[in-house]
Write a protein that holds these residues in place. Structure first.
Motif, PDB file in Angstrom:
ATOM      1  N   GLY A 217       0.800  -1.219   0.000  1.00 52.14           N
ATOM      2  CA  GLY A 217       0.000   0.000   0.000  1.00 52.14           C
ATOM      3  C   GLY A 217       0.827   1.260   0.000  1.00 52.14           C
ATOM      4  O   GLY A 217       0.272   2.368   0.128  1.00 52.14           O
ATOM      5  N   SER A 218       2.130   1.161  -0.094  1.00 51.02           N
ATOM      6  CA  SER A 218       2.994   2.344  -0.158  1.00 51.02           C
ATOM      7  C   SER A 218       4.178   2.034  -1.072  1.00 51.02           C
ATOM      8  O   SER A 218       4.470   0.870  -1.370  1.00 51.02           O
ATOM      9  N   ASP A 219       4.871   3.115  -1.493  1.00 51.91           N
ATOM     10  CA  ASP A 219       5.986   2.939  -2.418  1.00 51.91           C
ATOM     11  C   ASP A 219       7.080   2.069  -1.813  1.00 51.91           C
ATOM     12  O   ASP A 219       7.504   2.282  -0.673  1.00 51.91           O
ATOM     13  N   VAL A 220       7.518   1.080  -2.611  1.00 50.85           N
ATOM     14  CA  VAL A 220       8.652   0.250  -2.224  1.00 50.85           C
ATOM     15  C   VAL A 220       9.857   0.716  -3.035  1.00 50.85           C
ATOM     16  O   VAL A 220       9.803   0.820  -4.261  1.00 50.85           O
ATOM     17  N   ALA A 221      10.927   1.031  -2.356  1.00 52.17           N
ATOM     18  CA  ALA A 221      12.096   1.607  -3.019  1.00 52.17           C
ATOM     19  C   ALA A 221      12.849   0.550  -3.825  1.00 52.17           C
ATOM     20  O   ALA A 221      12.912  -0.630  -3.468  1.00 52.17           O
ATOM     21  N   ILE A 222      13.418   1.003  -4.916  1.00 52.30           N
ATOM     22  CA  ILE A 222      14.289   0.149  -5.728  1.00 52.30           C
ATOM     23  C   ILE A 222      15.678   0.174  -5.105  1.00 52.30           C
ATOM     24  O   ILE A 222      16.258   1.245  -4.889  1.00 52.30           O
ATOM     25  N   GLY A 223      16.175  -1.011  -4.809  1.00 47.51           N
ATOM     26  CA  GLY A 223      17.492  -1.097  -4.199  1.00 47.51           C
ATOM     27  C   GLY A 223      18.268  -2.274  -4.738  1.00 47.51           C
ATOM     28  O   GLY A 223      17.906  -2.893  -5.742  1.00 47.51           O
ATOM     29  N   VAL A 224      19.343  -2.591  -4.039  1.00 46.29           N
ATOM     30  CA  VAL A 224      20.243  -3.648  -4.493  1.00 46.29           C
ATOM     31  C   VAL A 224      19.524  -4.985  -4.586  1.00 46.29           C
ATOM     32  O   VAL A 224      19.722  -5.746  -5.536  1.00 46.29           O
ATOM     33  N   ASP A 225      18.660  -5.283  -3.610  1.00 43.82           N
ATOM     34  CA  ASP A 225      17.990  -6.581  -3.606  1.00 43.82           C
ATOM     35  C   ASP A 225      17.085  -6.762  -4.823  1.00 43.82           C
ATOM     36  O   ASP A 225      17.085  -7.816  -5.473  1.00 43.82           O
ATOM     37  N   LEU A 226      16.271  -5.746  -5.124  1.00 41.51           N
ATOM     38  CA  LEU A 226      15.373  -5.847  -6.279  1.00 41.51           C
ATOM     39  C   LEU A 226      16.169  -5.946  -7.578  1.00 41.51           C
ATOM     40  O   LEU A 226      15.811  -6.704  -8.489  1.00 41.51           O
ATOM     41  N   LEU A 227      17.244  -5.184  -7.693  1.00 42.33           N
ATOM     42  CA  LEU A 227      18.063  -5.241  -8.903  1.00 42.33           C
ATOM     43  C   LEU A 227      18.722  -6.617  -9.053  1.00 42.33           C
ATOM     44  O   LEU A 227      18.819  -7.158 -10.154  1.00 42.33           O
ATOM     45  N   ALA A 228      19.153  -7.204  -7.922  1.00 35.08           N
ATOM     46  CA  ALA A 228      19.753  -8.538  -7.976  1.00 35.08           C
ATOM     47  C   ALA A 228      18.737  -9.580  -8.428  1.00 35.08           C
ATOM     48  O   ALA A 228      19.056 -10.482  -9.223  1.00 35.08           O
ATOM     49  N   ARG A 229      17.497  -9.456  -7.938  1.00 35.38           N
ATOM     50  CA  ARG A 229      16.445 -10.383  -8.382  1.00 35.38           C
ATOM     51  C   ARG A 229      16.170 -10.217  -9.867  1.00 35.38           C
ATOM     52  O   ARG A 229      15.947 -11.203 -10.581  1.00 35.38           O
ATOM     53  N   ALA A 230      16.182  -8.968 -10.356  1.00 35.11           N
ATOM     54  CA  ALA A 230      15.945  -8.717 -11.781  1.00 35.11           C
ATOM     55  C   ALA A 230      17.041  -9.345 -12.637  1.00 35.11           C
ATOM     56  O   ALA A 230      16.770  -9.946 -13.685  1.00 35.11           O
ATOM     57  N   VAL A 231      18.291  -9.211 -12.187  1.00 36.63           N
ATOM     58  CA  VAL A 231      19.403  -9.822 -12.932  1.00 36.63           C
ATOM     59  C   VAL A 231      19.263 -11.340 -12.936  1.00 36.63           C
ATOM     60  O   VAL A 231      19.489 -12.006 -13.955  1.00 36.63           O
ATOM     61  N   GLU A 232      18.888 -11.908 -11.808  1.00 32.11           N
ATOM     62  CA  GLU A 232      18.735 -13.366 -11.717  1.00 32.11           C
ATOM     63  C   GLU A 232      17.644 -13.865 -12.665  1.00 32.11           C
ATOM     64  O   GLU A 232      17.789 -14.905 -13.316  1.00 32.11           O
ATOM     65  N   GLU A 233      16.530 -13.137 -12.747  1.00 30.78           N
ATOM     66  CA  GLU A 233      15.457 -13.518 -13.667  1.00 30.78           C
ATOM     67  C   GLU A 233      15.939 -13.466 -15.116  1.00 30.78           C
ATOM     68  O   GLU A 233      15.667 -14.367 -15.910  1.00 30.78           O
ATOM     69  N   GLU A 234      16.659 -12.401 -15.454  1.00 34.06           N
ATOM     70  CA  GLU A 234      17.183 -12.271 -16.817  1.00 34.06           C
ATOM     71  C   GLU A 234      18.172 -13.395 -17.123  1.00 34.06           C
ATOM     72  O   GLU A 234      18.157 -13.981 -18.213  1.00 34.06           O
ATOM     73  N   PHE A 235      19.022 -13.704 -16.165  1.00 35.46           N
ATOM     74  CA  PHE A 235      20.005 -14.777 -16.326  1.00 35.46           C
ATOM     75  C   PHE A 235      19.314 -16.117 -16.567  1.00 35.46           C
ATOM     76  O   PHE A 235      19.672 -16.862 -17.492  1.00 35.46           O
ATOM     77  N   THR A 236      18.299 -16.417 -15.763  1.00 33.05           N
ATOM     78  CA  THR A 236      17.604 -17.703 -15.889  1.00 33.05           C
ATOM     79  C   THR A 236      16.919 -17.837 -17.239  1.00 33.05           C
ATOM     80  O   THR A 236      17.019 -18.888 -17.902  1.00 33.05           O
ATOM     81  N   GLU A 237      16.206 -16.809 -17.678  1.00 30.77           N
ATOM     82  CA  GLU A 237      15.512 -16.869 -18.973  1.00 30.77           C
ATOM     83  C   GLU A 237      16.502 -16.981 -20.120  1.00 30.77           C
ATOM     84  O   GLU A 237      16.285 -17.723 -21.081  1.00 30.77           O
ATOM     85  N   THR A 238      17.596 -16.239 -20.040  1.00 28.39           N
ATOM     86  CA  THR A 238      18.606 -16.293 -21.097  1.00 28.39           C
ATOM     87  C   THR A 238      19.232 -17.677 -21.176  1.00 28.39           C
ATOM     88  O   THR A 238      19.418 -18.234 -22.266  1.00 28.39           O
ATOM     89  N   ARG A 239      19.555 -18.254 -20.014  1.00 24.21           N
ATOM     90  CA  ARG A 239      20.150 -19.590 -19.983  1.00 24.21           C
ATOM     91  C   ARG A 239      19.198 -20.638 -20.557  1.00 24.21           C
ATOM     92  O   ARG A 239      19.597 -21.481 -21.382  1.00 24.21           O
ATOM     93  N   ASP A 240      17.923 -20.588 -20.180  1.00 27.48           N
ATOM     94  CA  ASP A 240      16.962 -21.590 -20.643  1.00 27.48           C
ATOM     95  C   ASP A 240      16.752 -21.502 -22.158  1.00 27.48           C
ATOM     96  O   ASP A 240      16.685 -22.526 -22.849  1.00 27.48           O
TER      97      ASP A 240
END
Length: 532
Positions: free
Chosen positions: A480-503
């Protein structure tokens, strides 16, 4: 004794009668079987005679009706008619069978000639043939048409087209001899192939390509900005620029930024303040030029350059942008696209050489597969400025990310966008086991490690930032409130991109994948997964 003898005689007669009856039944059955066999033999004989008659029948000939040549009535009151027909490419006068009404024979219809070359039947007109473009309808009903090479000829109309209103640019089907237009085709919709547009992308929107942008500014802007200096140094502007390299790294973005600069008059001459006073950007969809009738691609290429000349006639700069150029101008003799490149490439070269007299028309091509473009297109004097748009290195990647990860976003406290971009780049470009996509084998049998950094493009960097933003949005909906973009969210985004690219990599054809992704020939012949 007499009674016994009589009984025996009666029994003997009855036995004989039974035997005769049985014999008669057997003879009747044999007669019936023989009759059936004779019937079958008769049918087979009739069938054989019919087949023999068909085999002995001479072939019939198809022809195209032109006109009734003459008609006369003899002293017996019998009408004899003859007709002009076209057989293949031969014009002939043939008699019309007496039982056929010659007045109903119509120009352009298919007719049948028997073995004695007598016209015995009429069919509908053929719906296949050569496509021609009408250049001028004549007053007497004939049409001036042009083939794919622009060669003009005059054709008659079929009777079905007698009242059809033809305009310049309409298309018709012409029968094999090229003398009669037998059917009209829908007018070609070329508007969706050549778009005159003004994209909203500027050079400021492109990150990590400063050197390439400077080169294209030199190639495109300088000739228009400083015509007098070019003339003073006897320097001719380049006629064409090729942007090439792996997909997703900004080739089309650069072309769109050029278009925007043209429309705004940014360094391309002064605008008069009236609509269209700036430069003109014509965008061509390369692959779609091939999805037309055979011979149409050459006509469309001429149309593209004719439109460019028309727009450039008042001195405005004109850019013709051809995306996916390798699909249109493949190396001649490559066997791809049914060898249509043997006619398309010469037509393109002729048009490109023809713009030399107009100093304000330039071609920009984009291609992921420069190795497939015909060498004649790439030689000096044609597309003589070649700019490789390669995958971003660490510094370029940071510049790209900063275009999408800005300080006005909700960011974690105490961390600015520049610092987050640095963290993101280090995560993507690390050559550690966590970003080890697969192993690839080259043509020499050597296996090499392939990392995420090896396949990262400008488009994938934007995609990673967008993934982090999406994760933040979903989290914000939950809290219900803004969630800040930080290192954790960026790391999850990289991991998702890595997994899709690998598959997707492990499911791909190695050779095709390497070509599409801009690797040198032979660099990837096999792909194998790795354990994490």
């Amino acid at each position: 004794m007499t009674d016994d003898r009589q009984t025996l005689d009666r029994q003997a007669r009855e036995q004989t009668a039974r035997e005769l009856a049985a014999l008669n039944d057997r003879l009747m059955a044999k007669n019936h079987a023989l009759a059936e066999a004779l019937t079958r033999a008769g049918k087979e004989l009739t069938k054989a005679k019919s087949q023999l008659s068909q085999l002995a029948q001479p072939p019939l000939t198809f022809a195209t009706m032109v006109k009734v040549d003459s008609s006369r009535t003899d002293e017996m009151g019998v009408t004899h008619a003859s007709a002009e027909v076209i057989v293949g490419t031969r014009r002939m006068i043939v008699p019309v069978a007496a039982g056929l009404n010659a007045s109903r024979l119509a120009a352009g219809r298919t007719v049948i000639l028997n073995e004695k070359m007598v016209l015995v039947d009429q069919r509908d007109h053929d719906t296949s043939g050569m496509v021609r473009t009408v250049t001028e309808p004549l007053g007497d009903g004939r049409l001036v048409v042009a083939d794919a090479g622009g060669n003009a000829s005059v054709v008659r109309r079929a009777s079905t087209l007698a009242s059809h209103p033809f305009d310049k640019g309409d298309r018709v089907i012409v029968e094999a001899s090229g003398r009669i237009a037998v059917d009209a085709l829908p007018r070609a919709n070329d508007a969706d192939l050549v778009l005159e547009e003004t994209p909203d992308v500027t050079f400021d929107d492109i990150g990590g390509l400063d050197r390439q942008i400077e080169r294209i500014r030199d190639a495109v802007q300088l000739p228009f900005q400083h015509r007098e200096l070019y003339a003073r140094y006897d320097l001719k502007p380049p006629k064409g620029v090729l942007l090439y390299g792996p997909p997703g790294n900004g080739k089309t973005l650069i072309a769109k930024a050029v278009a925007h600069a043209l429309a705004e008059g940014d360094g391309f001459g002064e605008r008069s303040g009236t609509p269209g006073a700036g430069g003109v950007f014509l965008s061509v969809k390369g692959p779609e030029l091939l999805n037309k009738f055979v011979g149409e691609s050459e006509r469309l290429i001429r149309l593209i350059f004719r439109r460019a000349r028309e727009r450039a006639a008042d001195g405005r700069p004109v850019i013709v942008f051809i995306d996916e150029m390798d699909s249109l101008l493949r190396t001649r003799g490559s066997g791809v696209s049914s060898d249509v490149e043997t006619t398309i490439v010469p037509q393109f070269l002729a048009e490109l050489d023809g713009v030399e007299s107009l100093g304000n028309v330039m071609v920009i091509g984009a291609s992921n597969r420069v190795d497939m473009i015909d060498p004649a297109v790439l030689r000096p004097g044609r597309l003589d400025v070649k700019i490789r748009i390669d995958r971003p290195n660490g510094d370029a990647a940071r510049a790209v990310i900063r275009h999408y990860l800005t300080d006005d976003l909700p960011l974690e406290g105490g961390v600015d966008a520049d610092a987050l971009a640095g963290v993101l780049v280090r995560d993507i470009y690390t050559r550690s086991p966590r970003r080890h996509l697969a192993d690839v084998r080259d043509e020499h049998g050597v296996w090499n490690a392939l990392f995420l950094a090896d396949v990262t493009s400008g488009a994938s960097l934007k995609n990673i930032v967008d993934r982090a933003k999406t994760l933040a949005v979903k989290a914000s909906i939950g809290t219900g409130s803004d969630v800040a973009i930080g290192v954790d969210l960026l790391a999850r985004a990289v991991e998702e991109e890595f997994t899709e690219t690998r598959d997707s990599l492990l499911d791909a054809d190695p050779v095709q994948w390497s070509r599409v992704n801009g690797f040198d020939a032979g660099a990837v012949t096999a792909i194998r997964g790795v354990e994490h």
